[in-house]
Every structure is written in structure tokens, then in C-alpha cells.
Design a protein around this motif. Structure first.
Motif, mmCIF file in Angstrom:
data_model
loop_
_atom_site.group_PDB
_atom_site.id
_atom_site.type_symbol
_atom_site.label_atom_id
_atom_site.label_comp_id
_atom_site.label_asym_id
_atom_site.label_seq_id
_atom_site.Cartn_x
_atom_site.Cartn_y
_atom_site.Cartn_z
ATOM 1 N N ARG A 53 0.922 -1.058 0.246
ATOM 2 C CA ARG A 53 -0.127 0.251 0.212
ATOM 3 C C ARG A 53 0.428 0.925 -0.243
ATOM 4 N NH1 ARG A 53 -4.510 -2.509 4.158
ATOM 5 N NH2 ARG A 53 -5.553 -2.809 2.620
ATOM 6 N N GLN A 54 1.806 1.589 1.307
ATOM 7 C CA GLN A 54 2.671 2.402 0.651
ATOM 8 C C GLN A 54 3.409 2.842 -0.469
ATOM 9 O OE1 GLN A 54 4.951 0.512 3.885
ATOM 10 N NE2 GLN A 54 5.044 3.049 5.008
ATOM 11 N N ILE A 55 3.694 1.426 -1.719
ATOM 12 C CA ILE A 55 4.466 1.698 -2.520
ATOM 13 C C ILE A 55 3.579 2.383 -4.095
ATOM 14 C CG2 ILE A 55 5.419 0.242 -4.049
ATOM 15 C CD1 ILE A 55 7.366 -1.301 -2.002
ATOM 16 N N LEU A 56 1.808 2.230 -3.305
ATOM 17 C CA LEU A 56 1.356 1.997 -4.435
ATOM 18 C C LEU A 56 0.953 3.620 -4.004
ATOM 19 C CD1 LEU A 56 -1.592 -0.356 -3.831
ATOM 20 C CD2 LEU A 56 -0.354 -0.203 -6.548
ATOM 21 N N TRP A 62 -8.918 5.230 -4.331
ATOM 22 C CA TRP A 62 -8.559 5.303 -2.916
ATOM 23 C C TRP A 62 -6.925 5.360 -2.714
ATOM 24 C CZ3 TRP A 62 -4.384 3.186 -0.631
ATOM 25 C CH2 TRP A 62 -3.465 1.909 -1.014
ATOM 26 N N ILE A 63 -6.006 5.241 -3.763
ATOM 27 C CA ILE A 63 -5.284 5.932 -3.539
ATOM 28 C C ILE A 63 -5.176 7.781 -3.802
ATOM 29 C CG2 ILE A 63 -2.960 5.359 -4.288
ATOM 30 C CD1 ILE A 63 -2.934 2.856 -5.791
ATOM 31 N N GLN A 120 -6.944 9.412 -2.904
ATOM 32 C CA GLN A 120 -7.859 10.213 -1.714
ATOM 33 C C GLN A 120 -6.874 9.705 -0.871
ATOM 34 O OE1 GLN A 120 -11.012 7.174 -1.272
ATOM 35 N NE2 GLN A 120 -12.325 8.354 -3.202
ATOM 36 N N VAL A 121 -6.518 9.089 -0.659
ATOM 37 C CA VAL A 121 -5.079 9.625 -0.174
ATOM 38 C C VAL A 121 -3.795 10.045 0.179
ATOM 39 C CG1 VAL A 121 -3.161 7.701 1.702
ATOM 40 C CG2 VAL A 121 -5.401 6.205 1.043
ATOM 41 N N ALA A 122 -3.506 9.976 -1.304
ATOM 42 C CA ALA A 122 -2.610 10.767 -1.153
ATOM 43 C C ALA A 122 -2.484 11.936 -1.110
ATOM 44 C CB ALA A 122 -1.946 11.118 -2.968
ATOM 45 N N LEU A 123 -3.711 13.073 -1.633
ATOM 46 C CA LEU A 123 -4.187 13.789 -1.338
ATOM 47 C C LEU A 123 -4.322 14.116 0.626
ATOM 48 C CD1 LEU A 123 -7.173 14.385 -4.426
ATOM 49 C CD2 LEU A 123 -4.824 15.368 -4.418
ATOM 50 N N PHE A 124 -5.359 13.473 1.066
ATOM 51 C CA PHE A 124 -5.152 13.419 3.128
ATOM 52 C C PHE A 124 -3.800 13.795 2.474
ATOM 53 C CE2 PHE A 124 -4.774 11.490 6.397
ATOM 54 C CZ PHE A 124 -6.255 12.192 7.507
ATOM 55 N N LEU A 125 -2.446 12.861 2.344
ATOM 56 C CA LEU A 125 -1.308 13.250 2.974
ATOM 57 C C LEU A 125 -0.765 14.485 2.560
ATOM 58 C CD1 LEU A 125 0.501 9.884 2.306
ATOM 59 C CD2 LEU A 125 -0.558 10.760 4.285
ATOM 60 N N LEU A 126 -1.413 15.350 1.842
ATOM 61 C CA LEU A 126 -0.626 16.499 0.824
ATOM 62 C C LEU A 126 -1.803 17.923 1.869
ATOM 63 C CD1 LEU A 126 -0.444 15.972 -2.871
ATOM 64 C CD2 LEU A 126 1.407 15.772 -1.306
#
Length: 101
Positions: free
Chosen positions: A21-24, A88-89, A91-97
């Protein structure tokens, strides 16, 4: 002793999914947003750990999420990782940013 070995094994197997998941997410952030989630050193550490764990637990690895996506993964490049398959990837990326409005 048996219980702690079993616990360690379970943790290592769970780590396979975590690293995938982290690599994705990292690959999406790096290639699409030009904002990597981790340093190159940390990213390649994740890759090395994932490859080692997948080799150590090949049967369990096949049963875990994203097996197909990481079947030919060598850690040398992430261009072949189909991060675009999973909404979901992003969404997670934008959340982290911090862009989760």
C-alpha cells in the motif's frame, strides 16, 4: 517461544500488505503529483523489505491484497505498478498532502 514466533510471523505477513500500500501511494504521489511520500532512501528500503518478505512467505504473499500488482515488482522501478486501478490511492495521497477538502 512458540507464541512469540507465531506473533512475529503474523506481523511480518501483515507488513507485506502495508508495504504494498505504501509503495502504491508513493508511486502515485511521485509520478502524478510530483510530491513523493518518502525519501528515495526510505522508499527503496520499503521495496527491499517487501521483496524479502514476499520471498520469505511466498504462499501467504499470494493470498494478500495486491499480489497481482506486485508479481513482477523488482524494486528497480515502479513504472509498472498500476496505481491508477484504485481510486482510494488518490484519496490517500491528497489526504497526506492536506488537500482533503
Amino acid at each position: 517461544m512458540e507464541l512469540s514466533m507465531h506473533h512475529m510471523r503474523r506481523k511480518e505477513i501483515a507488513k507485506i500488505t502495508q508495504r504494498r500500500r505504501q509503495i502504491l501511494v508513493h508511486s502515485f504521489m511521485y509520478h502524478e503529483l510530483h510530491s513523493p511520500m518518502a525519501s528515495e532512501e526510505k522508499y527503496y528500503g520499503w521495496c527491499k523489505e517487501l521483496l524479502m518478505l514476499q520471498e520469505k512467505y511466498p504462499i501467504e504473499s499470494e493470498r494478500l491484497p495486491y499480489y497481482e500488482e506486485f508479481t513482477y515488482f523488482t524494486g528497480a522501478t515502479d513504472f509498472t505498478i498500476p496505481y491508477y486501478k484504485y481510486p482510494w490511492i488518490e484519496q490517500v495521497a491528497l489526504f497526506l498532502l492536506g488537500e482533503n477538502s
